[in-house]
Write a protein that holds these residues in place. Structure first.
Motif, PDB file in Angstrom:
ATOM      1  N   PHE A 295       0.834  -1.206   0.000  1.00 52.51           N
ATOM      2  CA  PHE A 295       0.000   0.000   0.000  1.00 52.51           C
ATOM      3  C   PHE A 295       0.869   1.257   0.000  1.00 52.51           C
ATOM      4  CE2 PHE A 295      -1.960   3.453   2.370  1.00 52.51           C
ATOM      5  CZ  PHE A 295      -3.152   3.624   1.689  1.00 52.51           C
ATOM      6  N   LEU A 296       1.876   1.303   0.858  1.00 51.04           N
ATOM      7  CA  LEU A 296       2.748   2.477   0.942  1.00 51.04           C
ATOM      8  C   LEU A 296       3.555   2.673  -0.343  1.00 51.04           C
ATOM      9  CD1 LEU A 296       3.946   2.115   4.631  1.00 51.04           C
ATOM     10  CD2 LEU A 296       2.580   3.994   3.691  1.00 51.04           C
ATOM     11  N   LYS A 297       3.875   1.573  -0.999  1.00 55.03           N
ATOM     12  CA  LYS A 297       4.642   1.658  -2.243  1.00 55.03           C
ATOM     13  C   LYS A 297       3.850   2.383  -3.319  1.00 55.03           C
ATOM     14  CE  LYS A 297       7.648  -1.183  -5.160  1.00 55.03           C
ATOM     15  NZ  LYS A 297       8.146  -2.559  -5.427  1.00 55.03           N
ATOM     16  N   ARG A 298       2.541   2.279  -3.278  1.00 54.09           N
ATOM     17  CA  ARG A 298       1.700   3.008  -4.231  1.00 54.09           C
ATOM     18  C   ARG A 298       1.859   4.515  -4.085  1.00 54.09           C
ATOM     19  NH1 ARG A 298      -3.839   0.555  -2.637  1.00 54.09           N
ATOM     20  NH2 ARG A 298      -4.499   2.595  -3.430  1.00 54.09           N
ATOM     21  N   TYR A 299       2.265   4.960  -2.919  1.00 52.37           N
ATOM     22  CA  TYR A 299       2.503   6.389  -2.679  1.00 52.37           C
ATOM     23  C   TYR A 299       3.997   6.727  -2.730  1.00 52.37           C
ATOM     24  CZ  TYR A 299      -2.388   6.919  -1.547  1.00 52.37           C
ATOM     25  OH  TYR A 299      -3.762   6.970  -1.643  1.00 52.37           O
ATOM     26  N   GLY A 300       4.795   5.779  -3.207  1.00 49.83           N
ATOM     27  CA  GLY A 300       6.209   6.034  -3.417  1.00 49.83           C
ATOM     28  C   GLY A 300       7.117   5.648  -2.269  1.00 49.83           C
ATOM     29  N   PHE A 301       6.548   5.146  -1.168  1.00 48.66           N
ATOM     30  CA  PHE A 301       7.353   4.827   0.010  1.00 48.66           C
ATOM     31  C   PHE A 301       7.837   3.377  -0.012  1.00 48.66           C
ATOM     32  CE2 PHE A 301       4.734   8.325   1.769  1.00 48.66           C
ATOM     33  CZ  PHE A 301       5.753   9.146   2.209  1.00 48.66           C
ATOM     34  N   THR A 302       9.117   3.202   0.199  1.00 52.99           N
ATOM     35  CA  THR A 302       9.697   1.877   0.421  1.00 52.99           C
ATOM     36  C   THR A 302      10.655   1.980   1.602  1.00 52.99           C
ATOM     37  OG1 THR A 302      11.400   2.355  -1.240  1.00 52.99           O
ATOM     38  CG2 THR A 302       9.493   1.051  -1.955  1.00 52.99           C
ATOM     39  N   PHE A 303      10.992   0.819   2.173  1.00 56.58           N
ATOM     40  CA  PHE A 303      11.812   0.797   3.385  1.00 56.58           C
ATOM     41  C   PHE A 303      12.827  -0.338   3.288  1.00 56.58           C
ATOM     42  CE2 PHE A 303       7.711   2.592   4.296  1.00 56.58           C
ATOM     43  CZ  PHE A 303       7.962   3.659   5.148  1.00 56.58           C
ATOM     44  N   LYS A 304      14.005  -0.088   3.838  1.00 52.97           N
ATOM     45  CA  LYS A 304      15.050  -1.110   3.923  1.00 52.97           C
ATOM     46  C   LYS A 304      15.693  -1.033   5.298  1.00 52.97           C
ATOM     47  CE  LYS A 304      16.183  -0.930  -1.035  1.00 52.97           C
ATOM     48  NZ  LYS A 304      17.232  -0.631  -2.042  1.00 52.97           N
ATOM     49  N   HIS A 305      16.078  -2.199   5.806  1.00 52.38           N
ATOM     50  CA  HIS A 305      16.717  -2.230   7.122  1.00 52.38           C
ATOM     51  C   HIS A 305      18.231  -2.318   6.973  1.00 52.38           C
ATOM     52  CE1 HIS A 305      17.684  -4.093  11.196  1.00 52.38           C
ATOM     53  NE2 HIS A 305      17.228  -2.894  11.427  1.00 52.38           N
ATOM     54  N   ASP A 306      18.920  -1.300   7.512  1.00 49.77           N
ATOM     55  CA  ASP A 306      20.380  -1.264   7.505  1.00 49.77           C
ATOM     56  C   ASP A 306      20.800  -0.383   8.676  1.00 49.77           C
ATOM     57  OD1 ASP A 306      23.076  -1.119   7.006  1.00 49.77           O
ATOM     58  OD2 ASP A 306      22.888   0.288   5.346  1.00 49.77           O
ATOM     59  N   GLN A 307      21.173  -0.998   9.788  1.00 46.89           N
ATOM     60  CA  GLN A 307      21.425  -0.319  11.054  1.00 46.89           C
ATOM     61  C   GLN A 307      20.115   0.144  11.683  1.00 46.89           C
ATOM     62  OE1 GLN A 307      24.359   2.596   9.506  1.00 46.89           O
ATOM     63  NE2 GLN A 307      25.773   1.728  11.020  1.00 46.89           N
ATOM     64  N   TYR A 308      19.267   0.730  10.878  1.00 47.58           N
ATOM     65  CA  TYR A 308      17.921   1.120  11.284  1.00 47.58           C
ATOM     66  C   TYR A 308      17.051   1.019  10.029  1.00 47.58           C
ATOM     67  CZ  TYR A 308      19.919   5.487   9.473  1.00 47.58           C
ATOM     68  OH  TYR A 308      20.569   6.416   8.711  1.00 47.58           O
TER      69      TYR A 308
ATOM     70  N   ASN B  36      10.031   7.461  -3.714  1.00 45.06           N
ATOM     71  CA  ASN B  36      10.345   7.343  -5.147  1.00 45.06           C
ATOM     72  C   ASN B  36      11.806   6.936  -5.350  1.00 45.06           C
ATOM     73  OD1 ASN B  36       7.687   8.143  -5.827  1.00 45.06           O
ATOM     74  ND2 ASN B  36       8.274  10.297  -5.631  1.00 45.06           N
ATOM     75  N   GLU B  37      12.230   5.940  -4.543  1.00 43.96           N
ATOM     76  CA  GLU B  37      13.541   5.302  -4.605  1.00 43.96           C
ATOM     77  C   GLU B  37      14.685   6.201  -4.136  1.00 43.96           C
ATOM     78  OE1 GLU B  37      14.147   3.606  -8.464  1.00 43.96           O
ATOM     79  OE2 GLU B  37      12.465   2.198  -8.264  1.00 43.96           O
ATOM     80  N   LYS B  38      14.379   7.393  -3.629  1.00 40.82           N
ATOM     81  CA  LYS B  38      15.408   8.281  -3.087  1.00 40.82           C
ATOM     82  C   LYS B  38      15.300   8.293  -1.569  1.00 40.82           C
ATOM     83  CE  LYS B  38      17.175  13.021  -3.148  1.00 40.82           C
ATOM     84  NZ  LYS B  38      16.999  14.405  -3.678  1.00 40.82           N
ATOM     85  N   GLU B  39      16.422   8.001  -0.879  1.00 42.55           N
ATOM     86  CA  GLU B  39      16.380   7.929   0.578  1.00 42.55           C
ATOM     87  C   GLU B  39      16.087   9.293   1.182  1.00 42.55           C
ATOM     88  OE1 GLU B  39      18.912   6.424   4.495  1.00 42.55           O
ATOM     89  OE2 GLU B  39      19.829   6.288   2.500  1.00 42.55           O
ATOM     90  N   ILE B  40      15.206   9.287   2.160  1.00 39.09           N
ATOM     91  CA  ILE B  40      14.906  10.495   2.931  1.00 39.09           C
ATOM     92  C   ILE B  40      15.824  10.523   4.143  1.00 39.09           C
ATOM     93  CG2 ILE B  40      13.163  11.713   4.264  1.00 39.09           C
ATOM     94  CD1 ILE B  40      11.037  10.320   2.540  1.00 39.09           C
ATOM     95  N   ASN B  41      16.673  11.526   4.217  1.00 35.06           N
ATOM     96  CA  ASN B  41      17.584  11.663   5.354  1.00 35.06           C
ATOM     97  C   ASN B  41      16.869  12.420   6.464  1.00 35.06           C
ATOM     98  OD1 ASN B  41      19.599  12.064   7.196  1.00 35.06           O
ATOM     99  ND2 ASN B  41      21.120  12.791   5.717  1.00 35.06           N
ATOM    100  N   LEU B  42      16.350  11.687   7.411  1.00 30.51           N
ATOM    101  CA  LEU B  42      15.562  12.297   8.486  1.00 30.51           C
ATOM    102  C   LEU B  42      16.428  13.090   9.455  1.00 30.51           C
ATOM    103  CD1 LEU B  42      13.189   9.276   9.160  1.00 30.51           C
ATOM    104  CD2 LEU B  42      12.607  11.413   7.999  1.00 30.51           C
ATOM    105  N   ASN B  43      17.748  12.918   9.372  1.00 25.28           N
ATOM    106  CA  ASN B  43      18.647  13.682  10.244  1.00 25.28           C
ATOM    107  C   ASN B  43      18.807  15.127   9.781  1.00 25.28           C
ATOM    108  OD1 ASN B  43      19.397  11.723  12.209  1.00 25.28           O
ATOM    109  ND2 ASN B  43      20.710  10.721  10.700  1.00 25.28           N
ATOM    110  N   GLU B  44      18.334  15.429   8.595  1.00 22.45           N
ATOM    111  CA  GLU B  44      18.513  16.779   8.060  1.00 22.45           C
ATOM    112  C   GLU B  44      17.534  17.780   8.646  1.00 22.45           C
ATOM    113  OE1 GLU B  44      18.185  16.397   3.850  1.00 22.45           O
ATOM    114  OE2 GLU B  44      20.308  15.866   3.581  1.00 22.45           O
ATOM    115  N   SER B  45      16.522  17.293   9.337  1.00 17.31           N
ATOM    116  CA  SER B  45      15.503  18.198   9.868  1.00 17.31           C
ATOM    117  C   SER B  45      15.139  17.800  11.294  1.00 17.31           C
ATOM    118  CB  SER B  45      14.254  18.160   8.984  1.00 17.31           C
ATOM    119  OG  SER B  45      13.210  18.917   9.555  1.00 17.31           O
TER     120      SER B  45
END
Length: 269
Positions: free
Chosen positions: A100-113, A119-128
Motif C-alpha cells: 500500500f505504501l509503495k503506491r505512494y512512493g514509500f519503500t523501506f530497507k533495514h540497515d542499522q535502522y 520514489n527510490e530516493k532515501e529520505i535523510n531524516l537527520n537533516e531536519s
C-alpha cells in the motif's frame, strides 16, 4: 492459567483463584491500601505497587503460564493473516501494508535502522528537526531499535485509551508522513480499504515483556500481572479507569512474531 482481563468481574474472579482468597479479602486488601493513601498527603504509586507485591508473593499459589494480549489495528482488506509482525517485518518485507505504501512512493530497507525512501530516493531524516522527522527517527530506530509487536494487558476499558483514537484511522506512522506526501489522501484511501479490529491473543508468558519492566524474569512477570490487576481493581473501587492510562503495554521479546495459533478472537470495531 492466566488472568482474565476483559472485565472488572473477570479480573476479580481470576485474582481470587490465583491468590486463593475470596472477594471480601480482596476488598479488605484494597481498603487497607486506600487508608494508607488517605494518611499520606502525597501518595506514591510505587509504594502501593510494593505493598501489593509483598502480598502477591505470599499468596500466589497457581502458576500463570499465559498473558492476555490485546492489540488494536486497522488492517487492509487484502491482509488475510492474523499473525502479529514487528515493524521491521511489516515495512521492509512484501506485506499488505508495504505494498500500500509503495503506491505512494514509500519503500523501506533495514540497515542499522529502517531507512525510508520516497520514489527510490532515501529520505535523510537527520537533516531536519521538525515534528515529523523527530518522530520518524524514533519509530524507525535511528537511535534505539524497538520494533516489537505490542499490545495491552487489559481490555476492560481499552476503548478509552488514547492509543485507540490514534490507531483507529491507521498506523501511527501515517500521522507523520505529511512532510512528504498528501497524507490526507493516503489516510482516506487506507480507511476506505480497511477495517479496524481488536485482536485478543493468549501468549506464553516467556514470549512477552512488560514495557518499563523489561528485566523481569518469568516468575516476576507472574507477580507483576497480578499486582497490576490488583491496582486495576483499586482504580475501579476508589479511583477511575476513565482514561485507561494505567493499562500495561506488553510486547514480544526479541521482535518475535506473534503467531496466529495464539489468537483467541478478532473483533471488528
Amino acid at each position: 492459567m492466566y488472568i482474565k482481563t476483559s472485565s472488572q468481574q473477570l479480573i476479580q474472579q481470576s485474582i481470587c483463584e490465583v491468590l486463593n482468597i475470596n472477594k471480601e479479602e480482596i476488598d479488605d486488601l484494597l481498603e487497607t491500601s486506600y487508608k494508607f493513601q488517605k494518611d499520606h498527603s502525597i501518595f506514591i504509586l510505587d509504594d502501593q505497587y510494593d505493598y501489593f507485591m509483598d502480598y502477591v508473593k505470599e499468596h500466589l499459589c497457581i502458576n500463570i503460564d499465559y498473558v492476555s494480549f490485546y492489540h488494536l489495528s486497522r488492517r487492509l482488506n487484502d491482509n488475510k493473516g492474523d499473525n502479529g509482525y514487528n515493524l521491521d517485518n511489516v515495512l521492509c518485507n512484501d506485506t499488505s501494508l508495504s505494498r500500500f505504501l509503495k503506491r505512494y512512493g514509500f519503500t523501506f530497507k533495514h540497515d542499522q535502522y529502517i531507512r525510508m525512501y520516497l520514489n527510490e530516493k532515501e529520505i535523510n531524516l537527520n537533516e531536519s528537526n521538525d515534528y515529523s522527522s523527530i518522530f520518524l527517527r524514533q519509530i524507525l530506530g535511528y537511535n534505539y531499535q524497538d520494533y516489537s509487536f505490542k499490545g495491552f494487558a487489559f481490555s476492560d476499558a481499552i476503548e478509552k485509551n488514547e492509543i485507540y483514537e490514534i490507531v483507529k484511522d491507521g498506523p501511527e506512522l501515517f500521522g507523520y508522513l505529511f512532510s512528504f506526501v498528501n497524507s490526507d489522501e493516503l489516510l482516506e484511501d487506507f480507511i476506505f480499504n480497511s477495517k479496524f479490529y481488536k485482536f485478543e491473543y493468549l501468549v506464553p508468558i516467556e514470549q512477552i515483556y512488560f514495557e518499563n519492566y523489561e528485566e523481569l524474569t518469568n516468575e516476576e512477570k507472574q507477580y507483576h500481572i497480578v499486582v497490576k490487576s490488583l491496582q486495576r481493581l483499586y482504580a475501579y473501587k476508589y479511583d477511575s479507569v476513565d482514561y485507561d492510562d494505567d493499562n500495561p503495554v506488553i510486547g514480544m521479546i526479541d521482535d518475535l512474531t506473534l503467531g496466529s495459533q495464539y489468537l483467541v478472537s478478532k473483533t471488528e470495531i
